[in-house]
Design a protein around this motif. Structure first.
Motif, short mmCIF file in Angstrom:
data_model
loop_
_atom_site.label_atom_id
_atom_site.label_comp_id
_atom_site.label_asym_id
_atom_site.label_seq_id
_atom_site.Cartn_x
_atom_site.Cartn_y
_atom_site.Cartn_z
N GLY A 25 -13.48 70.37 41.96
CA GLY A 25 -14.84 70.44 41.69
C GLY A 25 -15.71 69.33 41.43
N PHE A 26 -16.90 69.54 41.72
CA PHE A 26 -17.64 68.27 41.60
C PHE A 26 -19.06 68.43 41.01
CE2 PHE A 26 -20.51 65.21 43.90
CZ PHE A 26 -20.19 63.97 43.07
N VAL A 27 -19.31 67.64 39.96
CA VAL A 27 -20.49 67.74 39.16
C VAL A 27 -21.29 66.43 39.37
CG1 VAL A 27 -21.63 68.51 37.04
CG2 VAL A 27 -19.85 69.47 37.68
N PRO A 28 -22.25 66.28 40.32
CA PRO A 28 -22.96 64.95 40.29
C PRO A 28 -24.01 64.78 39.12
CG PRO A 28 -23.51 66.34 42.12
CD PRO A 28 -22.54 66.95 41.34
N THR A 29 -24.07 63.78 38.46
CA THR A 29 -25.31 63.58 37.57
C THR A 29 -25.81 62.22 37.55
OG1 THR A 29 -24.06 62.36 35.70
CG2 THR A 29 -23.70 64.74 35.97
N MET A 30 -26.88 61.96 36.87
CA MET A 30 -27.59 60.69 36.84
C MET A 30 -27.30 60.32 35.36
SD MET A 30 -30.60 60.12 39.31
CE MET A 30 -31.68 60.69 38.43
N GLY A 31 -26.23 60.70 34.56
CA GLY A 31 -26.16 60.23 33.26
C GLY A 31 -26.99 60.98 32.42
N ALA A 32 -27.20 60.26 31.00
CA ALA A 32 -27.81 60.92 29.81
C ALA A 32 -27.39 62.33 29.81
CB ALA A 32 -29.36 60.56 30.10
N LEU A 33 -26.28 62.44 29.57
CA LEU A 33 -25.85 63.69 29.70
C LEU A 33 -26.20 64.61 28.43
CD1 LEU A 33 -22.03 63.44 30.88
CD2 LEU A 33 -24.02 63.66 32.11
N HIS A 34 -26.37 66.05 28.55
CA HIS A 34 -26.92 66.73 27.73
C HIS A 34 -26.06 68.25 27.97
CE1 HIS A 34 -29.12 68.56 30.91
NE2 HIS A 34 -29.80 67.56 31.15
N ASN A 35 -26.05 69.02 27.02
CA ASN A 35 -25.63 70.44 27.09
C ASN A 35 -25.59 70.92 28.38
OD1 ASN A 35 -24.43 70.19 24.54
ND2 ASN A 35 -25.83 71.34 23.46
N GLY A 36 -26.99 70.91 28.89
CA GLY A 36 -27.01 71.32 30.59
C GLY A 36 -25.74 70.89 31.47
N HIS A 37 -25.49 69.49 31.28
CA HIS A 37 -24.56 69.04 31.99
C HIS A 37 -23.17 69.62 31.85
CE1 HIS A 37 -27.74 65.75 32.57
NE2 HIS A 37 -27.70 65.87 33.84
N LEU A 38 -23.00 69.57 30.50
CA LEU A 38 -21.63 70.00 30.11
C LEU A 38 -21.54 71.29 30.43
CD1 LEU A 38 -21.59 68.28 26.79
CD2 LEU A 38 -20.68 67.27 28.83
N SER A 39 -22.43 72.26 30.47
CA SER A 39 -22.16 73.66 30.80
C SER A 39 -21.73 73.65 32.21
CB SER A 39 -23.58 74.51 30.65
OG SER A 39 -24.42 74.20 31.53
N LEU A 40 -22.39 73.04 33.20
CA LEU A 40 -21.83 72.76 34.70
C LEU A 40 -20.18 72.37 34.70
CD1 LEU A 40 -24.61 70.94 36.27
CD2 LEU A 40 -24.53 73.18 36.08
N VAL A 41 -19.85 71.24 33.87
CA VAL A 41 -18.71 70.75 33.91
C VAL A 41 -17.73 71.96 33.44
CG1 VAL A 41 -17.04 69.01 33.09
CG2 VAL A 41 -19.54 68.29 33.61
N ARG A 42 -17.83 72.63 32.47
CA ARG A 42 -17.13 73.71 31.71
C ARG A 42 -16.88 74.90 32.91
NH1 ARG A 42 -20.54 73.35 27.30
NH2 ARG A 42 -19.38 71.94 25.60
N ASP A 78 -22.21 59.03 27.06
CA ASP A 78 -21.80 60.08 28.30
C ASP A 78 -20.29 60.19 28.32
OD1 ASP A 78 -24.30 60.34 28.79
OD2 ASP A 78 -24.42 59.18 30.70
N THR A 79 -19.36 59.46 28.57
CA THR A 79 -18.23 59.41 28.62
C THR A 79 -17.40 59.98 27.58
OG1 THR A 79 -17.96 57.08 28.14
CG2 THR A 79 -18.06 57.57 30.49
N GLN A 80 -18.01 59.65 26.59
CA GLN A 80 -17.27 60.27 25.00
C GLN A 80 -17.57 61.93 25.02
OE1 GLN A 80 -15.27 58.99 22.74
NE2 GLN A 80 -15.22 60.81 21.79
N LYS A 81 -18.87 62.15 25.50
CA LYS A 81 -19.07 63.58 25.52
C LYS A 81 -18.32 64.27 26.44
CE LYS A 81 -24.10 63.18 24.27
NZ LYS A 81 -25.61 63.46 24.76
N LEU A 82 -17.83 63.76 27.72
CA LEU A 82 -16.97 64.30 28.54
C LEU A 82 -15.65 64.42 28.17
CD1 LEU A 82 -18.31 62.85 31.91
CD2 LEU A 82 -18.49 65.13 31.25
N LYS A 83 -15.11 63.27 27.40
CA LYS A 83 -13.92 63.49 26.82
C LYS A 83 -13.65 64.12 25.96
CE LYS A 83 -10.67 60.06 24.41
NZ LYS A 83 -10.40 58.74 23.86
N GLU A 84 -14.51 64.70 25.10
CA GLU A 84 -14.53 65.73 23.85
C GLU A 84 -14.35 67.10 24.69
OE1 GLU A 84 -17.88 64.90 21.36
OE2 GLU A 84 -17.02 63.28 20.66
N LEU A 85 -14.67 67.09 25.69
CA LEU A 85 -14.51 68.72 26.30
C LEU A 85 -13.11 69.08 26.62
CD1 LEU A 85 -17.12 68.53 29.28
CD2 LEU A 85 -17.29 69.59 26.97
#
Length: 283
Positions: A25-42, A78-85
């Protein structure tokens, strides 16, 4: 979680995943991640064995140099938020020179006219920039499924067209708009709004909801005029455009035919910050 900065080592990892027949799976972002991005990753993680998240602020899709300069750069956060998932993730964080091989220019694309509607009228060259970076990322990542939020609905339709035109072997999946508690569509730009304006921005979604109520009983012109009048009287927001369009072609509505699906699209300025949103009207 792995963090990879260069194309060559990422390609090595992807080759191994392909040999293992893993669904990527692939989720392209420009960073500054928020819950919207994280919902895509989930969401990607629910149907894929591994999810690759790119964090890359793409210079070719900004028609305004100031907007590019002001775009938040928060890679550590951003990387910390992703790690916490706690998910099986690979984070790809290339530089512009790495991704574009020192030639930071856009290709020119034709998306069957999608690129000339709405955002295309106001952001010169934007979708050439989007097409350039997404095509490059798709070729590097080789995903089976790619996930995009419906907040950027026009972009979503253009990426689907890109995949079709180039016969890319992947599925593009649109995900519902993630909203803040007051209905404001989540965006990295929201962080630049003052607390007062961010609260008042509920007005944008509320206006779309009322437009949806009116659809079917009032004409598109009547609804558009009503929206324009609503924004004229609001002290915080300046309307750039409001448009009711076919969900597939993005062409402005002419007649409300029973077999067509329509969406309302809006772009608004506040404090020199541009906010966009949309809503399905009859489905």
């Amino acid at each position: 979680m792995q963090i990879i900065k260069e194309k060559a080592p990422l390609r090595e990892v992807i080759s191994k995943l392909k040999l293992e027949d893993s669904c990527i799976g692939f989720v392209p972002t420009m960073g500054a991640l928020h819950n919207g991005h994280l919902s895509l990753v989930r969401q990607a993680a629910t149907v894929c064995d591994v999810v690759i998240v790119s964090i890359f602020i793409n210079p070719t899709q900004f028609d305004n140099a100031t907007d590019l300069d002001n775009y938040p750069r928060t890679l550590d956060s951003d990387t910390q938020k992703l790690k916490e998932l706690g998910l099986n993730l690979i984070i790809f964080t290339p530089t512009a020179a790495e991704l574009y091989n020192d030639e930071i220019v856009s290709e020119h694309f034709q998306f069957d006219g999608l690129e000339f509607e709405m955002e295309g009228k106001y952001r010169n060259g934007h979708f050439d920039g989007v097409g350039t970076v997404v095509k490059e990322l798709f070729e590097i990542v080789q995903p089976d499924k790619a996930f995009f939020g419906e907040k950027d609905y026009q972009q979503l339709q253009i990426i689907k067209k890109l995949v079709k035109h180039y016969h890319l072997p992947l599925e593009v999946i649109g995900c519902p708009i993630s909203r803040e508690n007051n209905g404001l569509a989540r965006s990295s730009r929201n962080e630049r709004l003052s607390p007062k304006t961010r609260l008042e921005a509920s007005f944008i979604h509320e206006t779309l909801l009322k437009a949806k109520e009116k659809f079917g009983t009032e004409s598109a012109n009547q609804i558009s005029q009503w929206v324009e009048n609503e924004f004229k009287s609001h002290p915080y927001f300046k309307l750039e455009y409001f448009e009711i369009a076919d969900s597939e072609t993005l062409k402005p509505i002419t007649k409300n035919l029973g077999n067509q699906k329509f969406r309302a699209f809006i772009a608004v300025y506040s404090e020199k910050i541009r906010l966009i949103d949309n809503i399905a009207l009859n489905y």
